[in-house]
Write a protein that holds these residues in place. Structure first.
Motif, PDB file in Angstrom:
ATOM      1  N   VAL A   1       0.842  -1.199   0.000  1.00  0.00           N
ATOM      2  CA  VAL A   1       0.000   0.000   0.000  1.00  0.00           C
ATOM      3  C   VAL A   1       0.877   1.249   0.000  1.00  0.00           C
ATOM      4  CG1 VAL A   1      -1.724   1.319   1.284  1.00  0.00           C
ATOM      5  CG2 VAL A   1      -1.969  -1.166   1.064  1.00  0.00           C
ATOM      6  N   ALA A   2       1.915   1.264   0.830  1.00  0.00           N
ATOM      7  CA  ALA A   2       2.816   2.422   0.881  1.00  0.00           C
ATOM      8  C   ALA A   2       3.508   2.635  -0.468  1.00  0.00           C
ATOM      9  CB  ALA A   2       3.855   2.236   1.980  1.00  0.00           C
ATOM     10  N   ALA A   3       3.975   1.554  -1.078  1.00  0.00           N
ATOM     11  CA  ALA A   3       4.639   1.667  -2.378  1.00  0.00           C
ATOM     12  C   ALA A   3       3.683   2.182  -3.447  1.00  0.00           C
ATOM     13  CB  ALA A   3       5.204   0.308  -2.792  1.00  0.00           C
ATOM     14  N   ALA A   4       2.420   1.826  -3.337  1.00  0.00           N
ATOM     15  CA  ALA A   4       1.431   2.283  -4.320  1.00  0.00           C
ATOM     16  C   ALA A   4       1.088   3.757  -4.164  1.00  0.00           C
ATOM     17  CB  ALA A   4       0.161   1.440  -4.212  1.00  0.00           C
ATOM     18  N   THR A   5       1.179   4.294  -2.960  1.00  0.00           N
ATOM     19  CA  THR A   5       0.832   5.702  -2.753  1.00  0.00           C
ATOM     20  C   THR A   5       2.021   6.640  -2.963  1.00  0.00           C
ATOM     21  OG1 THR A   5       1.249   5.620  -0.360  1.00  0.00           O
ATOM     22  CG2 THR A   5      -1.011   5.164  -1.113  1.00  0.00           C
TER      23      THR A   5
ATOM     24  N   VAL B   1      -5.716  10.830   0.955  1.00  0.00           N
ATOM     25  CA  VAL B   1      -6.715   9.849   1.394  1.00  0.00           C
ATOM     26  C   VAL B   1      -7.391   9.184   0.191  1.00  0.00           C
ATOM     27  CG1 VAL B   1      -8.920   9.574   2.611  1.00  0.00           C
ATOM     28  CG2 VAL B   1      -7.066  10.855   3.674  1.00  0.00           C
ATOM     29  N   VAL B   2      -7.669   9.948  -0.844  1.00  0.00           N
ATOM     30  CA  VAL B   2      -8.246   9.355  -2.054  1.00  0.00           C
ATOM     31  C   VAL B   2      -7.259   8.355  -2.656  1.00  0.00           C
ATOM     32  CG1 VAL B   2      -9.009   9.837  -4.420  1.00  0.00           C
ATOM     33  CG2 VAL B   2      -9.772  11.292  -2.533  1.00  0.00           C
ATOM     34  N   ASN B   3      -5.986   8.740  -2.769  1.00  0.00           N
ATOM     35  CA  ASN B   3      -4.970   7.832  -3.308  1.00  0.00           C
ATOM     36  C   ASN B   3      -4.840   6.587  -2.430  1.00  0.00           C
ATOM     37  OD1 ASN B   3      -4.429   9.644  -5.351  1.00  0.00           O
ATOM     38  ND2 ASN B   3      -2.669  10.545  -4.323  1.00  0.00           N
ATOM     39  N   LEU B   4      -4.902   6.775  -1.125  1.00  0.00           N
ATOM     40  CA  LEU B   4      -4.804   5.663  -0.184  1.00  0.00           C
ATOM     41  C   LEU B   4      -5.961   4.688  -0.364  1.00  0.00           C
ATOM     42  CD1 LEU B   4      -3.367   4.427   2.311  1.00  0.00           C
ATOM     43  CD2 LEU B   4      -4.859   5.871   3.707  1.00  0.00           C
ATOM     44  N   GLU B   5      -7.165   5.218  -0.520  1.00  0.00           N
ATOM     45  CA  GLU B   5      -8.336   4.368  -0.727  1.00  0.00           C
ATOM     46  C   GLU B   5      -8.165   3.504  -1.972  1.00  0.00           C
ATOM     47  OE1 GLU B   5     -11.557   7.102  -1.032  1.00  0.00           O
ATOM     48  OE2 GLU B   5     -11.799   7.253   1.124  1.00  0.00           O
ATOM     49  N   VAL B   6      -7.703   4.118  -3.053  1.00  0.00           N
ATOM     50  CA  VAL B   6      -7.518   3.378  -4.299  1.00  0.00           C
ATOM     51  C   VAL B   6      -6.432   2.320  -4.124  1.00  0.00           C
ATOM     52  CG1 VAL B   6      -6.769   3.564  -6.714  1.00  0.00           C
ATOM     53  CG2 VAL B   6      -8.354   5.252  -5.753  1.00  0.00           C
ATOM     54  N   ALA B   7      -5.313   2.693  -3.530  1.00  0.00           N
ATOM     55  CA  ALA B   7      -4.216   1.746  -3.327  1.00  0.00           C
ATOM     56  C   ALA B   7      -4.651   0.566  -2.464  1.00  0.00           C
ATOM     57  CB  ALA B   7      -3.024   2.454  -2.677  1.00  0.00           C
ATOM     58  N   ALA B   8      -5.338   0.835  -1.376  1.00  0.00           N
ATOM     59  CA  ALA B   8      -5.784  -0.236  -0.481  1.00  0.00           C
ATOM     60  C   ALA B   8      -6.765  -1.160  -1.188  1.00  0.00           C
ATOM     61  CB  ALA B   8      -6.418   0.358   0.776  1.00  0.00           C
TER      62      ALA B   8
ATOM     63  N   ASP C   1      -8.577  -6.138   3.872  1.00  0.00           N
ATOM     64  CA  ASP C   1      -7.904  -4.923   4.297  1.00  0.00           C
ATOM     65  C   ASP C   1      -8.925  -4.022   4.971  1.00  0.00           C
ATOM     66  OD1 ASP C   1      -5.178  -3.205   2.919  1.00  0.00           O
ATOM     67  OD2 ASP C   1      -6.561  -2.345   4.359  1.00  0.00           O
ATOM     68  N   ALA C   2      -8.693  -3.671   6.211  1.00  0.00           N
ATOM     69  CA  ALA C   2      -9.665  -2.901   6.990  1.00  0.00           C
ATOM     70  C   ALA C   2     -10.015  -1.581   6.318  1.00  0.00           C
ATOM     71  CB  ALA C   2      -9.128  -2.648   8.395  1.00  0.00           C
ATOM     72  N   ASP C   3      -9.041  -0.933   5.680  1.00  0.00           N
ATOM     73  CA  ASP C   3      -9.302   0.378   5.097  1.00  0.00           C
ATOM     74  C   ASP C   3      -9.998   0.284   3.750  1.00  0.00           C
ATOM     75  OD1 ASP C   3      -8.250   1.778   7.225  1.00  0.00           O
ATOM     76  OD2 ASP C   3      -6.220   1.578   6.438  1.00  0.00           O
ATOM     77  N   ALA C   4      -9.958  -0.866   3.111  1.00  0.00           N
ATOM     78  CA  ALA C   4     -10.598  -1.002   1.803  1.00  0.00           C
ATOM     79  C   ALA C   4     -12.054  -1.416   1.921  1.00  0.00           C
ATOM     80  CB  ALA C   4      -9.840  -2.027   0.967  1.00  0.00           C
ATOM     81  N   ARG C   5     -12.507  -1.731   3.135  1.00  0.00           N
ATOM     82  CA  ARG C   5     -13.858  -2.270   3.284  1.00  0.00           C
ATOM     83  C   ARG C   5     -14.939  -1.282   2.932  1.00  0.00           C
ATOM     84  NH1 ARG C   5     -12.297  -1.331   8.696  1.00  0.00           N
ATOM     85  NH2 ARG C   5     -13.661   0.202   9.630  1.00  0.00           N
ATOM     86  N   ASP C   6     -14.682   0.012   3.116  1.00  0.00           N
ATOM     87  CA  ASP C   6     -15.687   1.010   2.776  1.00  0.00           C
ATOM     88  C   ASP C   6     -14.982   2.341   2.587  1.00  0.00           C
ATOM     89  OD1 ASP C   6     -17.809   2.701   2.479  1.00  0.00           O
ATOM     90  OD2 ASP C   6     -18.839   2.112   4.303  1.00  0.00           O
ATOM     91  N   GLY C   7     -14.758   2.717   1.340  1.00  0.00           N
ATOM     92  CA  GLY C   7     -14.016   3.940   1.047  1.00  0.00           C
ATOM     93  C   GLY C   7     -14.609   5.166   1.684  1.00  0.00           C
ATOM     94  N   ALA C   8     -15.921   5.222   1.859  1.00  0.00           N
ATOM     95  CA  ALA C   8     -16.543   6.404   2.465  1.00  0.00           C
ATOM     96  C   ALA C   8     -16.090   6.567   3.903  1.00  0.00           C
ATOM     97  CB  ALA C   8     -18.058   6.300   2.388  1.00  0.00           C
ATOM     98  N   ASP C   9     -15.870   5.471   4.609  1.00  0.00           N
ATOM     99  CA  ASP C   9     -15.436   5.561   6.002  1.00  0.00           C
ATOM    100  C   ASP C   9     -14.059   6.205   6.115  1.00  0.00           C
ATOM    101  OD1 ASP C   9     -17.695   4.447   7.014  1.00  0.00           O
ATOM    102  OD2 ASP C   9     -16.842   2.457   7.342  1.00  0.00           O
ATOM    103  N   THR C  10     -13.166   5.921   5.154  1.00  0.00           N
ATOM    104  CA  THR C  10     -11.818   6.447   5.240  1.00  0.00           C
ATOM    105  C   THR C  10     -11.803   7.967   5.165  1.00  0.00           C
ATOM    106  OG1 THR C  10     -11.025   4.427   4.208  1.00  0.00           O
ATOM    107  CG2 THR C  10      -9.507   6.263   4.271  1.00  0.00           C
ATOM    108  N   CYS C  11     -12.783   8.567   4.499  1.00  0.00           N
ATOM    109  CA  CYS C  11     -12.857  10.019   4.406  1.00  0.00           C
ATOM    110  C   CYS C  11     -13.643  10.627   5.561  1.00  0.00           C
ATOM    111  CB  CYS C  11     -13.521  10.426   3.089  1.00  0.00           C
ATOM    112  SG  CYS C  11     -12.468  10.167   1.679  1.00  0.00           S
TER     113      CYS C  11
END
Length: 111
Positions: A17-21, A60-67, A78-88
């Motif tokens: 995920v870090a490498a992707a962002t 955060v948008v880039n992170l959502e896509v990467a995750a 992946d906990a952060d990929a379960r619902d992109g709206a929650d991450t924002c």
């Protein structure tokens, strides 16, 4: 005065995920992996609150896509990929429930 934000998110595969962002990081950003906590930690520093807000929002948008991509290509939950709206999430309670830990600080600009 410099404005700073630290965003810490946990992932099943934090290195990927870090490498992707990282390619989208600006000079004001650093991203690292905290292997002890399976976390990606990104620190952002900007001179203005508006600039900090914009950079955090973009990240955060880039992170959502990467995750999401990592989760879908590796079939790893992946906990952060379960619902992109929650991450924002905008409130600390919403961020906490989404697995996002964020902090900001204002520091004098000593340059």
């Amino acid at each position: 005065m410099m404005r700073r934000a630290t965003i810490r998110t946990t992932h099943a595969d934090p290195a990927t995920v870090a490498a992707a962002t990282e390619p989208d990081n600006t000079d004001e950003m650093t991203t690292a992996v905290d292997a002890d906590e399976d976390a990606v930690v990104t620190r952002i520093e900007r001179e203005t609150t508006g600039g900090l807000h914009s950079t955090v929002d973009d990240y955060v948008v880039n992170l959502e896509v990467a995750a999401e991509v990592v989760q879908q290509t590796t079939n790893t939950p992946d906990a952060d990929a379960r619902d992109g709206a929650d991450t924002c999430a905008s409130t600390s309670q919403e961020r906490e429930s989404a697995g996002v830990e964020a902090s900001t600080t204002d520091q004098p600009n000593n340059e």
